[in-house]
Design a protein around this motif. Structure first.
Motif: not given
Length: 179
Positions: A12-31
């Motif tokens: 679950q920690k690994a999944i959460d970390t991956a999701m956090e990185l994906v979310t950060t990437s998506i937000h940066s692309v949006e910006k």
């Protein structure tokens, strides 16, 4: 032996970390996309307005003055956009560094837990292994800390250079426009 709960927790920690990185990437692309679209919209509006204004000018000095003023504004806006892009990239870099540090800490803790678990089966040899692992972890933490300090210094140096270049460019453009 690792318990199923521990495996589930680590997964679950690994999944959460991956999701956090994906979310950060998506937000940066949006910006970044927003900056690009907003800049394109402004360029189209300002170019259209400038063409209309310049079409009515007959005096060469006034024409030159207006073109210089437009160039100054364009440089200032481009530099502001570049600063915005730099801020987004720095934010993403900071987030990735944070996630990497947390992952390293989790790996270190897992290694210590494993060695402590093995100590139950071989108490005499476990102390040397535990001490060796702790020394290695301390060394790794010191190296990571040193790298973070260097990265912070590079970021600070880059920021000051960008600010100095921005100021110099704007000032030079303004001086040229006044001539």
């Amino acid at each position: 032996m690792i318990k199923n709960e521990q495996i589930a927790t680590e997964t679950q920690k690994a999944i959460d970390t991956a999701m956090e990185l994906v979310t950060t990437s998506i937000h940066s692309v949006e910006k970044l996309t927003h900056i690009q679209l907003e800049t394109s919209r402004q360029i189209m509006e300002e170019t259209s307005k400038a063409i209309k204004e310049l079409a009515s000018v007959t005096d060469p000095k006034e024409m030159f003055s207006r073109v210089n003023a437009m160039a100054t504004q364009a440089v200032e806006k481009n530099l502001a956009s570049a600063r915005d892009v730099y801020d987004i990239v720095s934010e993403v870099q900071s987030k990735i560094n944070k996630v990497a540090e947390e992952s390293v800490q989790n790996l270190q803790q897992a290694a210590l837990t494993s060695v402590d678990g093995l100590a139950q089966y071989n108490p005499s040899g476990a102390k040397a292994a535990t001490n060796s692992l702790k020394t290695w972890i301390d060394s790794a933490n010191q190296a990571l800390s040193a790298m973070n300090k260097v990265a912070a210094q590079v970021t600070e140096f880059t920021n000051s250079n960008i600010n100095a270049a921005t100021t110099a460019t704007v000032n030079a453009t303004k001086k040229t426009a006044k001539k």
